[in-house]
Design a protein around this motif. Structure first.
Motif, short mmCIF file in Angstrom:
data_model
loop_
_atom_site.label_atom_id
_atom_site.label_comp_id
_atom_site.label_asym_id
_atom_site.label_seq_id
_atom_site.Cartn_x
_atom_site.Cartn_y
_atom_site.Cartn_z
N LYS A 25 0.83 -1.21 0.00
CA LYS A 25 0.00 0.00 0.00
C LYS A 25 0.86 1.25 0.00
CE LYS A 25 -3.91 -2.15 2.41
NZ LYS A 25 -4.71 -2.18 3.65
N ALA A 26 1.94 1.24 0.77
CA ALA A 26 2.84 2.39 0.81
C ALA A 26 3.50 2.62 -0.55
CB ALA A 26 3.91 2.18 1.88
N ALA A 27 3.86 1.54 -1.23
CA ALA A 27 4.46 1.68 -2.55
C ALA A 27 3.46 2.24 -3.55
CB ALA A 27 4.99 0.32 -3.02
N TYR A 28 2.20 1.81 -3.46
CA TYR A 28 1.15 2.37 -4.33
C TYR A 28 0.99 3.87 -4.10
CZ TYR A 28 -0.81 -1.83 -6.51
OH TYR A 28 -1.02 -2.94 -7.29
N LEU A 29 1.03 4.28 -2.84
CA LEU A 29 0.87 5.70 -2.52
C LEU A 29 2.03 6.52 -3.06
CD1 LEU A 29 -0.45 5.49 1.17
CD2 LEU A 29 -1.75 6.06 -0.90
N ASP A 30 3.21 5.88 -3.16
CA ASP A 30 4.38 6.58 -3.71
C ASP A 30 4.39 6.60 -5.22
OD1 ASP A 30 5.32 7.19 -1.21
OD2 ASP A 30 6.65 5.43 -1.08
N GLY A 31 3.39 5.99 -5.84
CA GLY A 31 3.26 6.02 -7.30
C GLY A 31 3.96 4.88 -8.01
N ALA A 32 4.38 3.84 -7.30
CA ALA A 32 5.06 2.72 -7.95
C ALA A 32 4.06 1.87 -8.71
CB ALA A 32 5.79 1.87 -6.91
N SER A 33 4.46 1.40 -9.88
CA SER A 33 3.61 0.52 -10.68
C SER A 33 3.63 -0.89 -10.08
CB SER A 33 4.09 0.48 -12.13
OG SER A 33 5.40 -0.06 -12.20
N LEU A 34 2.68 -1.73 -10.52
CA LEU A 34 2.59 -3.08 -10.00
C LEU A 34 3.84 -3.89 -10.33
CD1 LEU A 34 0.84 -5.21 -8.56
CD2 LEU A 34 -0.10 -5.82 -10.81
N SER A 35 4.32 -3.76 -11.57
CA SER A 35 5.51 -4.51 -11.96
C SER A 35 6.73 -4.07 -11.14
CB SER A 35 5.79 -4.31 -13.45
OG SER A 35 5.99 -2.94 -13.75
N ARG A 36 6.84 -2.79 -10.88
CA ARG A 36 7.98 -2.30 -10.10
C ARG A 36 7.90 -2.74 -8.64
NH1 ARG A 36 12.07 1.04 -10.82
NH2 ARG A 36 12.92 2.23 -9.07
N ILE A 37 6.68 -2.82 -8.12
CA ILE A 37 6.50 -3.28 -6.74
C ILE A 37 7.01 -4.71 -6.59
CG2 ILE A 37 4.76 -3.93 -5.02
CD1 ILE A 37 3.13 -1.52 -5.94
N TYR A 38 6.65 -5.56 -7.58
CA TYR A 38 7.09 -6.96 -7.50
C TYR A 38 8.60 -7.09 -7.73
CZ TYR A 38 2.53 -9.17 -7.02
OH TYR A 38 1.32 -9.61 -6.54
N LEU A 39 9.13 -6.38 -8.72
CA LEU A 39 10.54 -6.53 -9.07
C LEU A 39 11.47 -5.94 -8.03
CD1 LEU A 39 10.45 -5.78 -12.93
CD2 LEU A 39 10.86 -7.98 -11.82
#
Length: 302
Positions: free
Chosen positions: A198-212
């Protein structure tokens, strides 16, 4: 001056109560030592003899190992193990990880899909090899089906092509094992703290970047577990080869385990078979020991 009282000896029941767990485990532990490590030691010694149909115990040095590495089928088996093992491990891990990530998105019918992907692991390599032998048979399977659709020039004869037959083993092994890898990764993904995502989403990270960048690096223990499990499966591959290719055409798809069986039980070369078995053990140890050393060193330094 008072005389010190002598403590009464502890009853045997107290000693038994303290050591009951050890007593229960001891027989099993002793059997493991004898039937596993004892026979490994026996095989190692026999590999230094000229044993044939029956074992002999006169030490002959590295005679069987020198003889082993001069044999073309053994060198072909080791090359096949390198090709098969590398492709099988990499593809199974990548495919299993991708399947786990797809199911981690809470897709519909997740339970059914998970069962479908995991089901091949519930069957033996003999059944897998037999099924894929039918599928890949040019006269029965994929080639026959596509040609019946009107594409007469289509050819998929890997099963009878000595240059390509080893890749049919990769196809069958990946089909059976990728679901197991998926289950391991999916369990690990479900254990990741959702607050981090959730924190990564709030920072604007894409789904692929969150996983990688965030999730997959935390799954290093799962990657290592999958690597060692699949490596063990690759090294001891025997039944899949027997069912799918029989080691052929010729001996183009023979594996070290098949070579060991052939030498030991069909050609009555116990010493040579023992030498090949010890080389298989050395292959596994060459992977496991550096990993254990690095893990122990990290714990010690940490």
């Amino acid at each position: 001056m008072t005389q010190k009282s002598i403590p009464a000896p502890k009853p045997l029941s107290d000693w038994f109560r303290r050591n009951v767990a050890k007593l229960v485990v001891a027989p099993t532990f002793g059997l493991i030592i004898f039937f596993v490590y004892g026979f490994i030691a026996w095989t190692g010694y026999v590999s230094f003899t000229k044993s044939k149909m029956l074992p002999t115990y006169s030490f002959e040095g590295f005679y069987q190992y020198i003889r082993l590495w001069k044999m073309t089928p053994w060198n072909v088996a080791m090359e096949n193990l390198l090709v098969f093992g590398s492709l099988f491990i990499v593809i199974a891990i990548v495919l299993g990880c991708l399947l786990a990530i797809a199911l981690d998105q809470k897709v519909r019918a997740e339970g059914a899909l998970r069962t479908v992907y995991l089901y091949p692991m519930a069957i033996s390599f003999i059944i897998t090899g037999t099924a894929w032998k039918w599928i890949l048979n040019p006269g029965l399977g994929i080639q026959k089906l596509v040609q019946s659709w009107g594409w007469e020039s289509f050819s998929f004869d890997w099963l009878i092509n000595s240059e390509m037959a080893v890749y049919t083993l990769v196809i069958a092994a990946v089909w059976q094992s990728s679901g197991f890898v998926m289950a391991l990764f999916l369990a690990a993904l479900r254990g990741v703290d959702s607050e981090i995502i959730k924190a990564a989403y709030l920072d604007g990270a894409s789904l692929s970047r969150i996983y990688l960048v965030i999730i997959l690096p935390t799954l290093r223990p799962v990657f290592l577990s999958c690597f060692f499990i699949l490596t063990h499966m690759a090294v001891k591959s025997f039944d899949l080869v027997v069912a799918l290719t029989g080691g052929g055409p010729g001996y183009s798809t023979i594996m070290p385990a098949n070579f060991m069986y052939e030498m030991t039980f069909r050609r009555n070369q116990i010493g040579l078979g023992a030498a090949s078995a010890m080389m298989m053990l050395a292959t596994v140890m060459a992977i496991v020991i550096p990993y254990l050393y690095s893990e122990l060193r990290e714990k010690k330094n940490g």
